[in-house]
Design a protein around this motif. Structure first.
Motif, mmCIF file in Angstrom:
data_model
loop_
_atom_site.group_PDB
_atom_site.id
_atom_site.type_symbol
_atom_site.label_atom_id
_atom_site.label_comp_id
_atom_site.label_asym_id
_atom_site.label_seq_id
_atom_site.Cartn_x
_atom_site.Cartn_y
_atom_site.Cartn_z
ATOM 1 N N HIS A 1 0.459 -1.335 0.049
ATOM 2 C CA HIS A 1 0.048 -0.106 -0.184
ATOM 3 C C HIS A 1 0.629 1.225 -0.026
ATOM 4 O O HIS A 1 1.424 1.395 0.998
ATOM 5 N N VAL B 1 15.740 13.331 5.515
ATOM 6 C CA VAL B 1 14.294 13.787 5.798
ATOM 7 C C VAL B 1 14.108 14.888 4.830
ATOM 8 O O VAL B 1 12.466 15.007 4.871
ATOM 9 N N ALA B 2 14.753 14.483 3.708
ATOM 10 C CA ALA B 2 14.762 15.996 2.409
ATOM 11 C C ALA B 2 13.316 15.861 2.039
ATOM 12 O O ALA B 2 13.021 16.371 1.918
ATOM 13 N N THR B 3 14.224 14.563 1.528
ATOM 14 C CA THR B 3 12.804 13.776 0.382
ATOM 15 C C THR B 3 12.044 12.942 0.846
ATOM 16 O O THR B 3 11.783 12.857 2.062
ATOM 17 N N SER B 4 10.963 13.071 0.025
ATOM 18 C CA SER B 4 9.475 13.143 -0.022
ATOM 19 C C SER B 4 9.428 11.357 -0.039
ATOM 20 O O SER B 4 10.550 10.889 0.160
ATOM 21 N N LEU C 1 7.841 4.943 -2.162
ATOM 22 C CA LEU C 1 6.581 4.425 -3.196
ATOM 23 C C LEU C 1 7.135 3.155 -3.477
ATOM 24 O O LEU C 1 8.180 2.901 -3.518
ATOM 25 N N GLN D 1 10.724 3.191 -4.661
ATOM 26 C CA GLN D 1 11.785 4.249 -5.362
ATOM 27 C C GLN D 1 13.383 4.566 -5.223
ATOM 28 O O GLN D 1 14.164 4.701 -5.500
ATOM 29 N N ALA E 1 11.745 7.470 -14.133
ATOM 30 C CA ALA E 1 11.567 7.272 -13.337
ATOM 31 C C ALA E 1 12.487 6.122 -12.667
ATOM 32 O O ALA E 1 13.006 5.384 -13.356
ATOM 33 N N PHE F 1 13.848 2.976 -9.942
ATOM 34 C CA PHE F 1 12.375 2.280 -8.987
ATOM 35 C C PHE F 1 13.387 0.873 -9.089
ATOM 36 O O PHE F 1 14.032 0.477 -10.176
#
Lengths: 376, 336
Positions: free
Chosen positions: B38, B66-69, B72, B92, B121, B123
């Motif tokens: 999920h 922490v700087a990156t989002s 997934l 990713q 992308a 990943f």
């Protein structure tokens, strides 16, 4: 995952926003002049070269919060004003419409046809203003250029990224419920009959080959559905018949109450973190910066758009202390849901206007941006 | 032929990803583990065979800083090796390897991410245990990372990088019949529908390359020297792995296939697609005539659901489990 989602996200969500606003403008008998001005301002900002160029840079799709912020700023590029609760409702409608289109998209590549349907309709709205039409055409050309080289696999990755973004959103839209494209649970209806997408064979055939790889036998199996041959392929050029109806304006013939929404019974609260990561704040800064300066003449011709059918509802919705949401046009299974829906809406509206301090030590510019978001 | 059993509820819904269901049967403890992705989380459920005990666990994708989002997750799959069972999670940012119950992370491999964003992308996706001690993982660039896994402990090392595919890896599978006679050990598939057949070893050897038709192969299996591949066209194709000869082609589904599985002892094949249908087939190999027969046995429709994962729960194909996009349950079916 996919780094190519943003242009399609804004064109399609922005497109849905424009459809809904157009319907509300007509329903509230706004003057033609004002309507045209609103449309031109919003479309002009959305399709401005600076904004589109920022979107076209390869980057991740971030959070709903960032998207909402930029879309609110887009809406306020015109003389129209939306209160946070209205924006919340508008966002839900836009997202559910786009989720429906992405979910039912026959082939991943058809995401482009859906986007082109939105662009075609937007072009119609601004057809009397050549400057804006040019902007729309330029954007359309750029989209064609960037996306025509993507493979089906890359389009599917893009689609999967969008589906993950829309996951667990089951807001019920009265127009969808009425047309039976959405079930009372909030899920979309998926048919096992009808034409197969272009380029796909109708299921049912097994071809067996001999040891040399030559076909020697054919047999059939029961598919459990009733599929037929595909329809013709839509046009991917600047102008043409897109064939698919997904992405066309659903609100033209409907009545205003059909833009009502209500949360499905088992609504999941958003898992999005309160912090915005540095990357995301950078994107937000770039996008906000690339939009034309907001029209500061709020005093003169500014007017409030009403997303609800009665003044009473508008008042209630604008009141964050959560007055009851009357949803008589929507199929409701239990009275309990209205309470849940109202408190949920109030909670979200409150969250959006909350003053939040970022704990992220990397963001110093963050404070300004977050404050700006909360002021919208 | 099959009837629906009681579903297992999961903490959150399944994401629309290929092969989004991992199943591991632990016979000595009468348990089955399930793993479903999920967004940036893997939901694990341990279900006892008597249907009375369920325990849940969530694994997060590793965030480098922490700087990156959030990163997934693209896939979570169990890898069964002679000495140990592991759970591999691709995302990713990289590859996480856990003990099979998800309790401890034993290894982390970070993907090389370029400083400036590229237009493709980045990943990892496509996971398979191979033969004695290898775990192979695919990357969006088309590379395949081969990890050497010791019989215990965390001293997992990157042994080799296979550069044959030029498009993103979608899925990989190893020979599952248990037969020692098969020459081919591993098949890898990519977004262009190309299939590579490999022999494992200190240096993996490319045995054959079967070219695609510019249509993604989203799921692939290897059984008794036969490659079974599912495509975005909804078709299933069976090839002889080493020669690439086409054995059979089935117009199986009306939409993109998301998952294939084979029950190695019985030759049952499971296919699931975005068209909301799961189909059960039987594969009959006749070595003498070097042909494969495909017979259709059963259909199940999961109403209004685009299916993203379907796996047999045992080697005979007595039971199978299904996950769907936006569904917070693992649906189970058992032979009647």
């Amino acid at each position: 995952m996919s780094v190519r989602t943003l242009p399609l996200v804004f064109i399609n969500l922005g497109g849905e926003m424009i459809y809904i606003l157009d319907q509300r403008l007509r329903a509230s008998n706004t003057s033609d002049d004002n309507s045209e001005k609103v449309m031109n301002d919003i479309v002009g900002t959305m399709f401005s070269k600076a904004f589109i160029d920022e979107l076209l840079k390869p980057q991740q799709l971030y959070s709903h919060r960032t998207l909402k912020t930029v879309l609110t700023r887009l809406a306020h590029a015109s003389i129209m004003r939306l209160n946070p609760a209205s924006m919340e409702r508008l966002y839900e409608l836009m997202v559910m419409a786009f989720k429906y289109q992405v979910f039912l998209c026959p082939r991943p590549k058809d995401l482009l046809l859906i986007s082109y349907n939105h662009i075609d309709t937007i072009r119609e709205f601004v057809k009397d203003t050549p400057v804006v039409v040019n902007q729309v055409d330029e954007t359309h050309r750029k989209i064609i250029e960037v996306y025509s080289s993507l493979s089906e696999g890359e389009f599917q990755l893009l689609r999967q990224t969008l589906l993950i973004f829309f996951q667990d959103m089951h807001v019920r839209v009265s127009l969808f419920l009425k047309n039976q494209v959405q079930r009372p649970t909030g899920r979309f209806a998926l048919s096992t009959s009808g034409p197969v997408p272009h380029g796909i064979e109708v299921p049912g055939l097994i071809r067996t080959c001999n040891s040399k790889g030559r076909e020697v036998r054919r047999s059939e199996f029961p598919t459990g559905g009733s599929y037929s041959s595909p329809v013709r392929e839509g046009c991917f050029e600047l102008h043409g018949d897109r064939v698919t109806r997904l992405g066309r304006n659903m609100y033209t013939l409907s009545h205003p109450e059909e833009t009502r929404t209500s949360k499905a019974p088992s609504v999941k609260t958003s898992d999005a973190p309160n912090l915005l990561a540095k990357e995301e704040l950078n994107l937000l800064a770039r996008l906000m910066g690339s939009m034309k300066a907001e029209n500061k003449t709020k005093v003169e011709a500014g007017f409030q758009i009403n997303l609800f059918t009665t003044d009473q509802e508008e008042e209630e919705a604008g009141d964050p202390s959560g007055a009851e949401d009357s949803m008589s046009g929507v199929i409701n299974i239990q009275a309990m849901q209205d309470e849940q829906a109202a408190t949920e809406l109030a909670r979200i509206a409150g969250q959006f206007t909350e003053q939040e301090e970022p704990e992220n030590p990397y963001c110093n510019k963050g404070d300004d941006l977050l404050a700006m978001m909360d002021d919208l | 032929m099959y009837h629906k059993e009681k579903s297992i509820q999961t903490k959150n819904s399944a994401s629309a990803l290929y092969n989004n269901l991992g199943v591991l049967r632990i016979a000595p403890r009468r348990l089955t583990y399930f793993a479903v992705v999920h967004a940036n989380v893997v939901n694990m459920v341990s279900a006892s065979w008597d249907g009375l005990d369920y325990s849940h666990r969530q694994l997060q994708s590793k965030e480098p800083n922490v700087a990156t989002s959030t990163s997934l997750v693209t896939q979570a799959a169990f890898c069964v090796l002679p000495s140990r069972d592991l759970l591999v999670v691709t995302s990713q940012k990289g590859i996480q390897i856990y003990e099979s119950d998800g309790s401890i992370m034993v290894y982390w491999h970070a993907l090389e991410t370029p400083d400036t964003p590229t237009d493709k992308a980045v990943f990892a996706r496509g996971i398979s245990a191979v033969w004695e001690s290898y775990i192979c993982v695919g990357v969006s660039s088309g590379s395949i990372l081969v990890f050497d896994v010791p019989s215990k402990g965390s001293n997992i090392t990157l042994s080799e990088v296979l550069e044959e595919h030029t498009e993103s890896i979608t899925d990989m599978a190893s020979e599952c019949s248990g037969s020692q006679e098969c020459i081919a050990d591993l098949v890898s598939a990519d977004d262009g529908g190309n299939l590579c057949v490999w022999k494992s070893g200190e240096e993996f050897q490319l045995l054959n390359k079967i070219h695609g038709f510019d249509m993604s192969c989203s799921s692939v299996k290897l059984w008794k020297g036969t490659v079974v591949a599912g495509y975005g066209t909804g078709q299933i194709r069976l090839y002889e792995a080493v020669t690439g000869i086409l054995h059979a082609e089935v117009n199986a589904h009306a939409r993109w296939i998301y998952s294939l599985d084979i029950a190695p002892f019985s030759g049952l094949l499971l296919s699931a697609a975005e068209d909301s249908l799961v189909r059960v087939w039987h594969l009959n190999l006749t070595p003498e005539s070097n042909s494969v027969e495909v017979a259709h046995l059963h259909n199940e429709c999961v109403t209004d659901t685009q299916i993203c994962g379907a796996k047999f729960c045992d080697s005979d194909g007595y039971a199978f489990a299904v996950t769907g996009y936006d569904l917070s349950e693992i649906i189970r079916y058992t032979q009647s």
